[in-house]
Write a protein that holds these residues in place. Structure first.
Motif, PDB file in Angstrom:
ATOM      1  N   VAL A 204       0.811  -1.202   0.187  1.00 56.26           N
ATOM      2  CA  VAL A 204      -0.031   0.013  -0.141  1.00 56.26           C
ATOM      3  C   VAL A 204       0.906   1.159   0.120  1.00 56.26           C
ATOM      4  O   VAL A 204       1.819   1.237   0.843  1.00 56.26           O
ATOM      5  CB  VAL A 204      -0.962  -0.138   1.263  1.00 56.26           C
ATOM      6  N   GLU A 206       1.288   5.494   0.112  1.00 56.08           N
ATOM      7  CA  GLU A 206       0.654   6.630   0.778  1.00 56.08           C
ATOM      8  C   GLU A 206       0.478   7.702  -0.475  1.00 56.08           C
ATOM      9  O   GLU A 206      -0.687   8.397  -0.056  1.00 56.08           O
ATOM     10  CB  GLU A 206       1.850   7.275   1.674  1.00 56.08           C
ATOM     11  N   PRO A 223      -6.263   7.146  -6.651  1.00 58.16           N
ATOM     12  CA  PRO A 223      -6.544   7.339  -5.117  1.00 58.16           C
ATOM     13  C   PRO A 223      -7.745   6.756  -4.659  1.00 58.16           C
ATOM     14  O   PRO A 223      -8.632   6.489  -5.383  1.00 58.16           O
ATOM     15  CB  PRO A 223      -6.714   9.024  -5.155  1.00 58.16           C
ATOM     16  N   PRO A 224      -8.018   6.705  -3.413  1.00 53.67           N
ATOM     17  CA  PRO A 224      -7.062   7.369  -2.430  1.00 53.67           C
ATOM     18  C   PRO A 224      -6.057   6.600  -1.901  1.00 53.67           C
ATOM     19  O   PRO A 224      -5.348   6.970  -0.814  1.00 53.67           O
ATOM     20  CB  PRO A 224      -8.401   7.817  -1.229  1.00 53.67           C
ATOM     21  N   GLN A 225      -6.159   5.195  -2.024  1.00 49.22           N
ATOM     22  CA  GLN A 225      -5.011   4.268  -1.368  1.00 49.22           C
ATOM     23  C   GLN A 225      -4.505   3.592  -2.601  1.00 49.22           C
ATOM     24  O   GLN A 225      -4.917   2.439  -2.673  1.00 49.22           O
ATOM     25  CB  GLN A 225      -5.574   3.489  -0.527  1.00 49.22           C
ATOM     26  N   CYS A 227      -2.292   0.754  -4.386  1.00 46.27           N
ATOM     27  CA  CYS A 227      -1.618  -0.435  -3.946  1.00 46.27           C
ATOM     28  C   CYS A 227      -0.954  -1.145  -5.014  1.00 46.27           C
ATOM     29  O   CYS A 227      -1.396  -0.852  -6.450  1.00 46.27           O
ATOM     30  CB  CYS A 227      -2.555  -1.237  -3.604  1.00 46.27           C
ATOM     31  N   ARG A 265      -3.031  -2.209   4.458  1.00 50.92           N
ATOM     32  CA  ARG A 265      -3.586  -1.008   4.742  1.00 50.92           C
ATOM     33  C   ARG A 265      -3.810  -0.904   6.299  1.00 50.92           C
ATOM     34  O   ARG A 265      -3.498   0.391   6.672  1.00 50.92           O
ATOM     35  CB  ARG A 265      -5.136  -1.080   4.274  1.00 50.92           C
ATOM     36  N   LEU A 268      -0.362   0.738   7.212  1.00 54.94           N
ATOM     37  CA  LEU A 268      -0.075   2.153   7.045  1.00 54.94           C
ATOM     38  C   LEU A 268      -0.944   3.210   7.813  1.00 54.94           C
ATOM     39  O   LEU A 268      -0.482   4.138   8.415  1.00 54.94           O
ATOM     40  CB  LEU A 268      -0.365   2.322   5.483  1.00 54.94           C
ATOM     41  N   ARG A 269      -2.287   2.610   8.132  1.00 54.22           N
ATOM     42  CA  ARG A 269      -3.050   3.320   9.219  1.00 54.22           C
ATOM     43  C   ARG A 269      -2.235   3.753  10.543  1.00 54.22           C
ATOM     44  O   ARG A 269      -2.382   4.727  11.058  1.00 54.22           O
ATOM     45  CB  ARG A 269      -4.302   2.644   9.348  1.00 54.22           C
TER      46      ARG A 269
END
Length: 390
Positions: A204, A206, A223-225, A227, A265, A268-269
């Motif tokens: 993933v 940024e 976007p938004p993530q 991969c 994900r 990364l959060r």
């Protein structure tokens, strides 16, 4: 059928004088000749033995049209040419070159010429007729090969425009909510030109990046993530070169990519929330316990409220100090000296706090299952609120 059997189908007749008569001599042997050529092709190019129906159909069309052309040079060729074009396109769609198909053409042409030479000997065909047949056969084979090359090029051009879409579709399929079968993945991977690895890892990002990878990487940069799905183990140098913060999921089978993506994900959060170190590349495999404890914040809150309910009655500052003391007490087996070193406090302070905890929790501190749940809840709380100090 063997070559000898095909040869036996060639009738012995009087001297041939015209095209129609020559074609009439050849037609009775077409079925046996087709079988012979098919077997020769299968032996020389085994990949076509797995597609027997297609191979036999193509050979039969080619042999029948050749005999038609012997009788009438203006016989329509469009149907066979379309078949050859589709054969070439099929190789492109399956991600192969034309090497196998061209080898099959060569084998079939040689087998056909051997059959014609036997026909010529038995029918005592003149050298002029044999020369004409040779010129027709090899020119005919060149025409068929050219049509397959054309089909292959057309398909490659088409794939050049659609392959990117197919690859995004494949990535979304393997990372979707329903795990696809291996057969479905293999079929779409072939069409998308993706060499299926034994294991993959989801990555993933940024933020979107400019593509800088080969066909082994699947990408969805929307976007938004954004991969990627990369072969496992992931190349650390490749990930660092992306020049954005990324999280790498654990290795899984391609059909289970959704699991790797979910953990990436979450990772990364957690980096963004400060629960994990802020580094350019975060590997899920190094933080599995943290991910396990924090994968569902709402559930972690429920466990905390249930297992640590006796602490709710204390003031905030006291509650934080008792929480860290309880966690250290659980981790150090109740050893006051070790707890004092861990918390940088006097052992007497530890003993005072432990008495408070025993009064608050009572016999629950003696239950192994309850202690495990308390420790998990306290660890999760400490990970989510690392900046709180007593």
């Amino acid at each position: 059928m063997s070559g000898d059997q095909a040869r036996q189908q060639i009738p012995v007749a009087h001297e041939v004088s015209g095209r129609a008569e020559l074609a009439a001599l050849m037609r009775p042997a077409i079925p046996s000749l087709v079988e012979w050529i098919v077997r020769e092709v299968w032996q020389a190019v085994p990949v076509y033995a797995r597609h027997g129906r297609v191979t036999r159909h193509g050979v039969e069309c080619a042999v029948v049209l050749f005999v038609d052309l012997v009788e009438d040079p203006l016989a329509p060729r469009e149907r066979l040419y379309e078949t050859c074009r589709r054969l070439g396109a099929g190789e492109a769609y399956e991600g192969r070159t034309l090497d196998d198909l061209q080898a099959a053409y060569r084998v079939g042409t040689r087998a056909g010429w051997r059959w014609i030479m036997r026909l010529g000997r038995r029918q005592r065909l003149s050298s002029a007729v044999m020369a004409r047949l040779a010129e027709m056969l090899f020119g005919y084979a060149d025409d068929l090969a050219r049509m397959s090359i054309r089909g292959h090029r057309e398909a490659e051009a088409e794939l050049g425009g659609t392959r990117a879409g197919l690859r995004r579709r494949l990535l979304r399929l393997i990372t979707g909510p329903v795990a696809p079968t291996d057969a479905v993945v293999a079929e779409l991977a072939t069409a998308a030109g993706w060499p299926v690895p034994g294991e993959v890892a989801a990555v993933v990002l940024e933020a979107p990046v400019e593509p800088c990878w080969g066909p082994e990487v699947l990408a969805d940069l929307e976007p938004p993530q954004p991969c990627l799905v990369v072969p496992a183990p992931a190349d650390a140098r490749f990930l660092a070169a992306l020049d954005v913060r990324v999280a790498v999921g654990p290795p899984v089978a391609p059909s289970a990519s959704a699991q790797s993506l979910r953990w990436a994900r979450t990772t990364l959060r957690l980096v963004g929330e400060g629960a994990l170190p802020d580094v350019p590349v975060t590997w899920c495999a190094k933080h599995l316990t943290t991910l396990w404890l924090l994968c569902d914040p709402a559930l972690a809150d429920q466990v905390g409220r249930q297992e640590l309910a006796p602490l709710a009655g204390f003031p905030d500052r006291t509650r934080r100090r008792l929480s860290e003391t309880l966690l250290s007490w659980l981790e150090n087996g109740g050893n006051s000296e070790k707890i004092a070193v861990d918390l940088s406090v006097h052992p007497q302070t530890v003993r005072y706090r432990v008495r408070q905890l025993k009064e608050a929790f009572g016999e629950r501190l003696e239950d192994a299952e309850t202690r495990f749940a308390m420790q998990a809840a306290l660890r999760a709380s400490a990970l989510r609120l690392p900046d709180l100090s007593p």
